[in-house]
Write an enzyme that holds these catalytic residues in place. Structure first.
Site, PDB file in Angstrom:
ATOM      1  N   LYS A  51      10.517 -39.960  48.065  1.00 20.73           N
ATOM      2  CA  LYS A  51       9.302 -40.163  47.424  1.00 20.73           C
ATOM      3  C   LYS A  51       8.231 -40.253  48.292  1.00 20.73           C
ATOM      4  O   LYS A  51       7.108 -40.949  47.701  1.00 20.73           O
ATOM      5  CB  LYS A  51       9.519 -41.281  46.188  1.00 20.73           C
ATOM      6  CG  LYS A  51      10.964 -41.113  45.371  1.00 20.73           C
ATOM      7  CD  LYS A  51      11.060 -39.651  45.009  1.00 20.73           C
ATOM      8  CE  LYS A  51       9.936 -39.122  43.869  1.00 20.73           C
ATOM      9  NZ  LYS A  51      10.653 -37.658  43.727  1.00 20.73           N
ATOM     10  N   GLY A  53       6.578 -37.726  49.862  1.00 22.66           N
ATOM     11  CA  GLY A  53       5.789 -36.416  50.161  1.00 22.66           C
ATOM     12  C   GLY A  53       6.562 -35.545  50.823  1.00 22.66           C
ATOM     13  O   GLY A  53       6.108 -34.398  51.460  1.00 22.66           O
ATOM     14  N   THR A  54       8.022 -35.752  50.818  1.00 27.24           N
ATOM     15  CA  THR A  54       8.894 -34.776  51.361  1.00 27.24           C
ATOM     16  C   THR A  54       8.610 -33.150  50.873  1.00 27.24           C
ATOM     17  O   THR A  54       8.513 -32.336  51.952  1.00 27.24           O
ATOM     18  CB  THR A  54      10.284 -35.135  51.127  1.00 27.24           C
ATOM     19  OG1 THR A  54      10.396 -36.229  50.792  1.00 27.24           O
ATOM     20  CG2 THR A  54      11.066 -34.502  52.084  1.00 27.24           C
ATOM     21  N   THR A  55       8.342 -33.087  49.632  1.00 29.30           N
ATOM     22  CA  THR A  55       8.432 -31.509  49.150  1.00 29.30           C
ATOM     23  C   THR A  55       7.161 -30.905  49.385  1.00 29.30           C
ATOM     24  O   THR A  55       6.927 -29.677  50.084  1.00 29.30           O
ATOM     25  CB  THR A  55       8.613 -31.760  47.592  1.00 29.30           C
ATOM     26  OG1 THR A  55       9.626 -32.591  47.279  1.00 29.30           O
ATOM     27  CG2 THR A  55       8.930 -30.481  46.818  1.00 29.30           C
ATOM     28  N   HIS A 113      16.748 -37.710  54.705  1.00 28.56           N
ATOM     29  CA  HIS A 113      16.082 -39.137  54.466  1.00 28.56           C
ATOM     30  C   HIS A 113      16.937 -40.232  55.114  1.00 28.56           C
ATOM     31  O   HIS A 113      16.721 -41.249  54.911  1.00 28.56           O
ATOM     32  CB  HIS A 113      16.481 -39.269  52.782  1.00 28.56           C
ATOM     33  CG  HIS A 113      15.359 -38.675  51.908  1.00 28.56           C
ATOM     34  ND1 HIS A 113      14.122 -38.309  52.126  1.00 28.56           N
ATOM     35  CD2 HIS A 113      15.721 -38.136  50.620  1.00 28.56           C
ATOM     36  CE1 HIS A 113      13.667 -37.683  51.043  1.00 28.56           C
ATOM     37  NE2 HIS A 113      14.532 -37.496  50.097  1.00 28.56           N
ATOM     38  N   ARG A 135       4.704 -43.385  53.278  1.00 29.66           N
ATOM     39  CA  ARG A 135       3.951 -43.716  51.900  1.00 29.66           C
ATOM     40  C   ARG A 135       3.779 -44.919  51.787  1.00 29.66           C
ATOM     41  O   ARG A 135       4.980 -45.766  52.024  1.00 29.66           O
ATOM     42  CB  ARG A 135       4.259 -42.968  50.833  1.00 29.66           C
ATOM     43  CG  ARG A 135       3.601 -42.963  49.641  1.00 29.66           C
ATOM     44  CD  ARG A 135       4.251 -42.125  48.380  1.00 29.66           C
ATOM     45  NE  ARG A 135       3.186 -41.904  47.311  1.00 29.66           N
ATOM     46  CZ  ARG A 135       3.442 -41.542  46.107  1.00 29.66           C
ATOM     47  NH1 ARG A 135       4.770 -40.939  45.980  1.00 29.66           N
ATOM     48  NH2 ARG A 135       2.526 -41.440  45.152  1.00 29.66           N
ATOM     49  N   SER A 143       6.996 -44.394  42.325  1.00 29.69           N
ATOM     50  CA  SER A 143       7.261 -43.214  42.443  1.00 29.69           C
ATOM     51  C   SER A 143       8.917 -43.286  42.309  1.00 29.69           C
ATOM     52  O   SER A 143       9.349 -42.304  41.733  1.00 29.69           O
ATOM     53  CB  SER A 143       6.824 -42.274  43.559  1.00 29.69           C
ATOM     54  OG  SER A 143       7.108 -40.968  43.763  1.00 29.69           O
ATOM     55  N   PHE A 235      -1.538 -30.473  44.408  1.00 28.71           N
ATOM     56  CA  PHE A 235      -0.531 -31.216  43.150  1.00 28.71           C
ATOM     57  C   PHE A 235      -0.658 -30.131  42.072  1.00 28.71           C
ATOM     58  O   PHE A 235       0.545 -29.894  41.682  1.00 28.71           O
ATOM     59  CB  PHE A 235      -1.229 -32.368  43.032  1.00 28.71           C
ATOM     60  CG  PHE A 235      -0.222 -33.289  41.874  1.00 28.71           C
ATOM     61  CD1 PHE A 235       0.796 -33.790  42.537  1.00 28.71           C
ATOM     62  CD2 PHE A 235      -0.505 -32.930  40.549  1.00 28.71           C
ATOM     63  CE1 PHE A 235       1.557 -34.410  41.361  1.00 28.71           C
ATOM     64  CE2 PHE A 235       0.126 -33.646  39.868  1.00 28.71           C
ATOM     65  CZ  PHE A 235       1.220 -34.179  39.892  1.00 28.71           C
ATOM     66  N   ALA A 237      -1.171 -26.958  41.797  1.00 28.26           N
ATOM     67  CA  ALA A 237      -0.684 -25.547  42.004  1.00 28.26           C
ATOM     68  C   ALA A 237       0.939 -25.847  42.219  1.00 28.26           C
ATOM     69  O   ALA A 237       1.421 -25.077  41.837  1.00 28.26           O
ATOM     70  CB  ALA A 237      -1.064 -25.184  43.324  1.00 28.26           C
ATOM     71  N   MET A 238       1.368 -26.909  42.787  1.00 27.19           N
ATOM     72  CA  MET A 238       2.610 -27.188  42.974  1.00 27.19           C
ATOM     73  C   MET A 238       3.333 -27.460  41.665  1.00 27.19           C
ATOM     74  O   MET A 238       4.690 -27.042  41.524  1.00 27.19           O
ATOM     75  CB  MET A 238       2.882 -28.320  44.154  1.00 27.19           C
ATOM     76  CG  MET A 238       2.774 -27.614  45.485  1.00 27.19           C
ATOM     77  SD  MET A 238       3.144 -28.888  46.648  1.00 27.19           S
ATOM     78  CE  MET A 238       4.904 -28.993  46.366  1.00 27.19           C
ATOM     79  N   ARG A 261       4.856 -35.857  39.427  1.00 28.89           N
ATOM     80  CA  ARG A 261       4.478 -36.829  38.300  1.00 28.89           C
ATOM     81  C   ARG A 261       3.037 -37.114  38.257  1.00 28.89           C
ATOM     82  O   ARG A 261       2.210 -36.471  37.388  1.00 28.89           O
ATOM     83  CB  ARG A 261       4.999 -38.132  38.799  1.00 28.89           C
ATOM     84  CG  ARG A 261       5.270 -39.260  37.614  1.00 28.89           C
ATOM     85  CD  ARG A 261       6.078 -40.532  38.054  1.00 28.89           C
ATOM     86  NE  ARG A 261       5.271 -40.914  38.993  1.00 28.89           N
ATOM     87  CZ  ARG A 261       4.444 -41.895  39.113  1.00 28.89           C
ATOM     88  NH1 ARG A 261       3.996 -42.393  37.990  1.00 28.89           N
ATOM     89  NH2 ARG A 261       3.929 -42.425  40.138  1.00 28.89           N
TER      90      ARG A 261
HETATM   91  P1  A3P Z   1       4.632 -39.391  42.341  1.00 24.90           P
HETATM   92  O1  A3P Z   1       5.795 -39.845  41.831  1.00 24.90           O
HETATM   93  O2  A3P Z   1       3.667 -40.628  42.656  1.00 24.90           O
HETATM   94  O3  A3P Z   1       3.729 -38.334  41.361  1.00 24.90           O
HETATM   95  P2  A3P Z   1       9.294 -36.506  47.564  1.00 24.90           P
HETATM   96  O4  A3P Z   1       8.953 -34.974  47.656  1.00 24.90           O
HETATM   97  O5  A3P Z   1       9.337 -37.260  48.648  1.00 24.90           O
HETATM   98  O6  A3P Z   1      10.000 -36.584  46.541  1.00 24.90           O
HETATM   99  O7  A3P Z   1       7.815 -37.267  46.911  1.00 24.90           O
HETATM  100  C1  A3P Z   1       7.415 -36.822  45.468  1.00 24.90           C
HETATM  101  C2  A3P Z   1       6.287 -37.545  45.266  1.00 24.90           C
HETATM  102  O8  A3P Z   1       5.099 -36.847  46.139  1.00 24.90           O
HETATM  103  C3  A3P Z   1       5.500 -37.321  43.735  1.00 24.90           C
HETATM  104  O9  A3P Z   1       5.005 -38.772  43.716  1.00 24.90           O
HETATM  105  C4  A3P Z   1       4.823 -36.159  43.739  1.00 24.90           C
HETATM  106  O10 A3P Z   1       4.006 -36.377  42.615  1.00 24.90           O
HETATM  107  C5  A3P Z   1       4.159 -36.370  45.008  1.00 24.90           C
HETATM  108  N1  A3P Z   1       3.704 -34.948  45.505  1.00 24.90           N
HETATM  109  C6  A3P Z   1       4.508 -33.830  45.775  1.00 24.90           C
HETATM  110  N2  A3P Z   1       3.660 -32.686  45.931  1.00 24.90           N
HETATM  111  C7  A3P Z   1       2.402 -33.474  46.026  1.00 24.90           C
HETATM  112  C8  A3P Z   1       1.020 -32.780  46.127  1.00 24.90           C
HETATM  113  N3  A3P Z   1       1.074 -31.526  46.398  1.00 24.90           N
HETATM  114  N4  A3P Z   1      -0.008 -33.589  46.130  1.00 24.90           N
HETATM  115  C9  A3P Z   1       0.268 -34.880  46.027  1.00 24.90           C
HETATM  116  N5  A3P Z   1       1.214 -35.410  45.644  1.00 24.90           N
HETATM  117  C10 A3P Z   1       2.434 -34.658  45.660  1.00 24.90           C
END
Ligand code: A3P
Length: 299
Positions: A51, A53-55, A113, A135, A143, A235, A237-238, A261
């Site tokens: 959680k 910002g991996t993705t 992770h 983070r 998160s 965010f 767009a994703m 989220r």
């Molecule tokens: P929140 O739950 O606070 O919204 P991971 O990819 O490590 O699982 O992290 C997920 C967190 O990164 C989530 O946080 C998600 O919304 C946020 N996230 C993913 N892509 C993002 C983006 N492009 N901009 C901002 N936050 C992003």
């Protein structure tokens, strides 16, 4: 990855102690093969505490390397198949190790992770580039809480207060946040191929962080392309993009909470009570007293 019908698991997994940290069987079932994993010198490892910002970073790297060369990759392959989750072993899917071994790309982008002490040795031996994203603990905890509510692949989170205590105790899947972020921070002192990034910096100025990533990776991506990537990985767009929003994974219940989220810095203020915040700050000071690592909890 076509031909795989990803099933919904029957129940939530148990948390147990494994090699000194809390884990679930989804990440330990394939342990021998994970430890034996053979990295290649050009592999790029994206390492994070869950959680953080991996993705987001996975998608940025995917676009930097393959955004122009493989358009069908962008429209048909979810990000979790483009960037395999090394230690993941989920029913109905090839293991993360198998997926990585079969990746046709160069470089291979790999997600993990695992805390620094459990990372397969070959990554260090091959001097692979490691991108670590951290983070701040408060937003990370919030998160993770919402993620565990909707992700049937993790243990039941309970209520927020119970979850926060467990977070502070480090009884989380992949272990304590404190050890994870500090472990890679310390590793950076002796292993120079780690690029240590902060989620907060990414929110504040994504373009600058993309530029820094390019410089670490030795990429001379033109500014127009970098700007396109910054926009495409925003965010909103994703969240709209089915290849990056995890909506294709039945293990997650979006009726409870979406994967994408809020994506904000400071959402912890909507969750922590005054008392929880005081206790957390005190505990945090103790846990982090020997570290030079500094986080921002607001921007
Ligand atoms: P929140 O739950 O606070 O919204 P991971 O990819 O490590 O699982 O992290 C997920 C967190 O990164 C989530 O946080 C998600 O919304 C946020 N996230 C993913 N892509 C993002 C983006 N492009 N901009 C901002 N936050 C992003």
């Amino acid at each position: 990855m076509e031909g795989f019908d990803i099933p919904v698991p029957m129940g939530r997994p148990e948390l147990f102690d494994f090699e000194g940290i809390s884990m679930t069987h989804y990440f330990t079932d394939n342990w021998e093969n994970i430890q034996k994993f053979q990295a290649r010198p050009d592999d790029i490892l994206i390492t994070t505490y869950p959680k953080s910002g991996t993705t987001w970073v996975s998608y940025i790297l995917d676009l930097l390397y393959f955004g122009n060369t493989a358009p069908e990759r962008q429209t048909s392959l979810p990000i979790f198949f483009r960037v395999p989750f090394l230690e993941g072993t989920f029913p109905g899917l090839p293991s993360g190790v198998e997926q990585t071994d079969k990746l046709p790309t160069t470089p291979r982008l790999i997600k993990t992770h695992l805390p620094v002490q459990l990372l397969p040795k070959s990554f260090w031996e091959q001097n692979c580039r490691v991108v670590y994203v951290a983070r701040n603990a408060k937003d990370n905890a919030v998160s993770y809480f919402h993620f565990d509510r909707m992700n049937m692949g993790d243990p039941e989170p309970g209520d927020w207060n119970t979850f926060l205590k467990r977070f502070m105790d480090g009884k989380m899947v992949f272990g304590p946040w404190y050890d994870h972020v500090c472990g890679y921070w310390e590793k950076k002192q002796t292993y120079s191929n780690i690029h240590y990034m902060f989620f907060e910096d990414m929110v504040e100025d994504t373009g600058h962080e993309v530029e820094r990533l390019c410089s670490f990776l030795g990429l001379s991506t033109p500014i127009e392309e970098r700007e396109r990537i910054t926009k495409g990985t925003h965010f909103d767009a994703m969240k709209q993009n089915n290849m990056t929003n995890y909506s294709t994974l039945p293990i997650m219940d979006f009726k409870v909470s979406p994967f994408m989220r809020k994506g904000k810095v400071g959402d912890w203020k909507n969750h922590f009570t005054v008392a929880q915040n005081e206790q957390f700050n005190e505990h945090y000071k103790q846990k982090m007293k020997n570290s030079t690592l500094r986080f921002r909890t607001e921007i």
